[in-house]
Design a protein around this motif. Structure first.
Motif, PDB file in Angstrom:
ATOM      1  N   LYS A 122     -62.556  31.532  33.156  1.00 23.60           N
ATOM      2  CA  LYS A 122     -61.425  31.033  32.443  1.00 23.60           C
ATOM      3  C   LYS A 122     -61.058  32.249  31.459  1.00 23.60           C
ATOM      4  O   LYS A 122     -61.948  33.078  31.235  1.00 23.60           O
ATOM      5  CB  LYS A 122     -61.788  30.038  31.295  1.00 23.60           C
ATOM      6  CG  LYS A 122     -62.179  28.739  32.149  1.00 23.60           C
ATOM      7  CD  LYS A 122     -62.530  27.646  30.888  1.00 23.60           C
ATOM      8  CE  LYS A 122     -62.833  26.226  31.656  1.00 23.60           C
ATOM      9  NZ  LYS A 122     -63.202  25.054  30.925  1.00 23.60           N
ATOM     10  N   ALA A 123     -59.721  32.530  31.367  1.00 15.49           N
ATOM     11  CA  ALA A 123     -59.306  33.353  30.466  1.00 15.49           C
ATOM     12  C   ALA A 123     -59.738  33.009  29.051  1.00 15.49           C
ATOM     13  O   ALA A 123     -59.796  32.267  28.420  1.00 15.49           O
ATOM     14  CB  ALA A 123     -57.741  33.338  30.300  1.00 15.49           C
ATOM     15  N   VAL A 153     -59.441  39.592  27.092  1.00 14.94           N
ATOM     16  CA  VAL A 153     -59.457  39.725  28.635  1.00 14.94           C
ATOM     17  C   VAL A 153     -59.518  41.068  29.330  1.00 14.94           C
ATOM     18  O   VAL A 153     -58.674  41.844  28.584  1.00 14.94           O
ATOM     19  CB  VAL A 153     -58.302  38.960  29.036  1.00 14.94           C
ATOM     20  CG1 VAL A 153     -58.408  38.871  30.772  1.00 14.94           C
ATOM     21  CG2 VAL A 153     -58.343  37.477  28.583  1.00 14.94           C
ATOM     22  N   LYS A 154     -60.490  41.588  30.040  1.00 12.60           N
ATOM     23  CA  LYS A 154     -60.493  42.671  30.396  1.00 12.60           C
ATOM     24  C   LYS A 154     -60.718  42.697  32.162  1.00 12.60           C
ATOM     25  O   LYS A 154     -61.373  42.218  32.562  1.00 12.60           O
ATOM     26  CB  LYS A 154     -61.557  43.524  29.998  1.00 12.60           C
ATOM     27  CG  LYS A 154     -61.679  43.961  28.655  1.00 12.60           C
ATOM     28  CD  LYS A 154     -60.513  44.744  28.055  1.00 12.60           C
ATOM     29  CE  LYS A 154     -60.415  45.019  26.810  1.00 12.60           C
ATOM     30  NZ  LYS A 154     -59.351  45.805  26.271  1.00 12.60           N
ATOM     31  N   GLN A 158     -67.775  43.273  36.781  1.00 11.49           N
ATOM     32  CA  GLN A 158     -68.003  42.921  38.277  1.00 11.49           C
ATOM     33  C   GLN A 158     -68.570  41.472  38.028  1.00 11.49           C
ATOM     34  O   GLN A 158     -68.154  40.753  39.155  1.00 11.49           O
ATOM     35  CB  GLN A 158     -69.005  43.802  38.884  1.00 11.49           C
ATOM     36  CG  GLN A 158     -68.414  45.415  39.226  1.00 11.49           C
ATOM     37  CD  GLN A 158     -69.437  46.134  39.921  1.00 11.49           C
ATOM     38  OE1 GLN A 158     -70.370  45.718  40.542  1.00 11.49           O
ATOM     39  NE2 GLN A 158     -69.055  47.448  40.040  1.00 11.49           N
ATOM     40  N   THR A 159     -69.339  41.020  37.268  1.00 12.89           N
ATOM     41  CA  THR A 159     -70.118  39.786  37.361  1.00 12.89           C
ATOM     42  C   THR A 159     -68.956  39.035  36.935  1.00 12.89           C
ATOM     43  O   THR A 159     -68.955  37.745  37.623  1.00 12.89           O
ATOM     44  CB  THR A 159     -71.162  39.787  36.152  1.00 12.89           C
ATOM     45  OG1 THR A 159     -72.037  40.629  36.803  1.00 12.89           O
ATOM     46  CG2 THR A 159     -71.786  38.259  36.329  1.00 12.89           C
ATOM     47  N   LEU A 160     -68.039  39.156  35.935  1.00 12.22           N
ATOM     48  CA  LEU A 160     -67.012  38.201  35.644  1.00 12.22           C
ATOM     49  C   LEU A 160     -66.198  38.133  36.944  1.00 12.22           C
ATOM     50  O   LEU A 160     -65.428  37.033  37.122  1.00 12.22           O
ATOM     51  CB  LEU A 160     -66.225  38.669  34.488  1.00 12.22           C
ATOM     52  CG  LEU A 160     -66.977  38.711  33.185  1.00 12.22           C
ATOM     53  CD1 LEU A 160     -66.313  39.397  31.994  1.00 12.22           C
ATOM     54  CD2 LEU A 160     -67.300  37.154  32.792  1.00 12.22           C
TER      55      LEU A 160
END
Length: 452
Positions: free
Chosen positions: A143-144, A150-151, A134-136
């Motif tokens: 950035k990827a 990457v999730k 959620q933070t991301l």
């Protein structure tokens, strides 16, 4: 260590010191040695062979025997040893028995604590992973990362609880729920027998967080008489007349409207039909990483979890084969739903359609979950997870596959949902006989499908 030495040496006036106790023990030992040397000039161990226990093996009997022999002038030495050994034997047995009981009790308590810690650790790990995602996603634009790292976010944030929606229900849930979760079942007097079997198994396992939503007065009285947590809706609700007289499908349609209040109050709900037998605590087997976590009507890995189904249209020639993605529907009689905006939107969509269409609630439930957006329609952006079909087992899996396989018969499911067969009550009792009472032929009398 200094503090302990002072505490031992500094004692109130008149109380014996540790040194005096040791000196007394040494003196008693020397005295006993002298007595033994006098009584056993040939050696103590040689005399042990003469020791015999009293017939009843009790301390009191041995003492009585010594006194009798003294009065008759018999040899006292063997009987003194008899008394001493009986004292030692009694003390050892008592200490061993008490120690064993204490160790067993401590072992059971440790097992219980370890299980609770594992459950808490699992929940903590899930919360940490969800918070990180959620933070991301909701924080600054990320950035990827590197390939394979990457999730995306599947666990949507929960809504802010609003107790003003239903203060009476909020007070009940505060007492019943565990970690803001509980099992909820809707029932009226038409399913009284199955309801009783349902909550008996929940009680047997020891699941504390469950609640029956009674749709009539008789069901409410029945639950209260059996000490089952129950919630009776306000009698002036317009849908109550449907709940009192409706059959299974009508009652199933009501649950989507009723569940909305639970989600608004901030609780995650494991919605359960009453034709379900509980064999383990389902909350120990949930992932909680999606808006909806549901059992499947599928009966194999392909049907339950999805497969590529090829459609063959010969007239198309070279392009005759069309690939389609297929999955058997989720069961709307057993699913876990979190208090998120997509979850509440799902309930609203299904309830609205059922109010205006003559449709089966399970079909509508799946259409709203799976249909994508297309011209003129906005699809629901709700995340979903399919439950393990052998842990959360439907009756087709049990009667068509599991009971005929020697390895699968050894598995213990979390629940068995008798959803594929109309003779529900008889099969529910057979499931209990097989999994709970160990009757290996309990399932044999039933055909794979329905009896008629």
């Amino acid at each position: 260590m200094a503090g302990r030495r002072d505490g031992l040496l500094t004692r109130p006036h008149g109380s014996p010191s540790r040194g005096s106790r040791i000196a007394a023990a040494v003196a008693v030992g020397i005295l006993l040695g002298c007595v033994c040397a006098f009584l056993y000039p040939d050696g103590l161990f040689r005399s042990f062979s003469r020791v015999q226990y009293s017939a009843d093996g009790s301390f009191q009997a041995s003492v009585a025997r010594v006194l009798t022999m003294v009065s008759l002038g018999m040899d006292l030495k063997a009987n003194v040893i008899d008394v001493v050994f009986m004292c030692i034997d009694t003390l050892v047995k008592c200490e061993t028995s008490e120690r064993t009981s204490m160790l067993k009790s401590e072992n059971e308590e440790l097992k219980k604590q370890v299980s609770e810690l594992i459950a808490k650790l699992k929940l903590t790990e899930q919360s940490v992973n969800q918070a990180q995602k959620q933070t991301l996603t909701l924080g600054e634009q990320p950035k990827a990362g590197p390939f394979g790292t990457v999730k995306s976010l599947r666990t949507n944030p929960t809504v802010v609880p609003d107790e003003s929606v239903n203060t009476r229900l909020a007070n009940i849930l505060t007492k019943v729920a565990v970690r803001k979760e509980l099992i909820v079942a809707l029932a009226n007097s038409n399913v009284k027998d199955m309801l009783e079997l349902w909550f008996q198994n929940i009680k047997r396992i020891g699941i504390p967080n469950y609640l029956v939503v009674a749709l009539d007065d008789e069901t409410e009285r029945f639950c209260n008489s059996n000490e089952v947590p129950v919630y009776r809706r306000n009698p002036d609700e317009s849908i109550d007349s449907i709940g009192r007289t409706g059959g299974n499908h009508v009652v199933s349609g009501l649950k989507f409207r009723i569940l909305r209040e639970f989600l608004q109050l901030g609780y995650s709900i494991l919605l359960s039909d009453v034709d379900i037998i509980y064999l383990q605590n389902p909350f120990d087997h949930l992932y909680r990483d999606c808006d909806v976590e549901s059992m499947s009507d599928g009966h194999s890995n392909m049907t339950a979890y999805g497969y590529d189904d090829v459609f063959d249209e010969i007239t198309m020639g070279w392009a005759r084969y069309a690939h389609t993605m297929r999955i058997w529907v989720y069961n709307s009689g057993f699913f876990y739903i979190r208090p998120t905006v997509p979850s509440i939107e799902l309930l609203d969509r299904v309830a609205d359609r059922l109010a205006h269409e003559q449709a089966w609630d399970q079909r509508v439930f799946n259409e709203e979950l799976f249909y994508p957006s297309y011209p003129g329609y906005d699809g629901l952006h709700a995340s979903k997870r399919t439950m393990d079909m052998y842990l959360f087992m439907n009756s087709k899996v049990l009667f068509k596959t599991v009971r005929k396989d020697a390895h699968l018969r050894r598995l213990k499911p979390v629940i068995v949902h008798v959803n594929y067969h109309p003779e529900k009550f008889a099969r529910m009792k057979a499931v209990i006989e097989f999994y709970v009472n160990g009757k290996q032929d309990a399932l044999d009398p039933f055909p794979d499908g329905s009896m008629s």
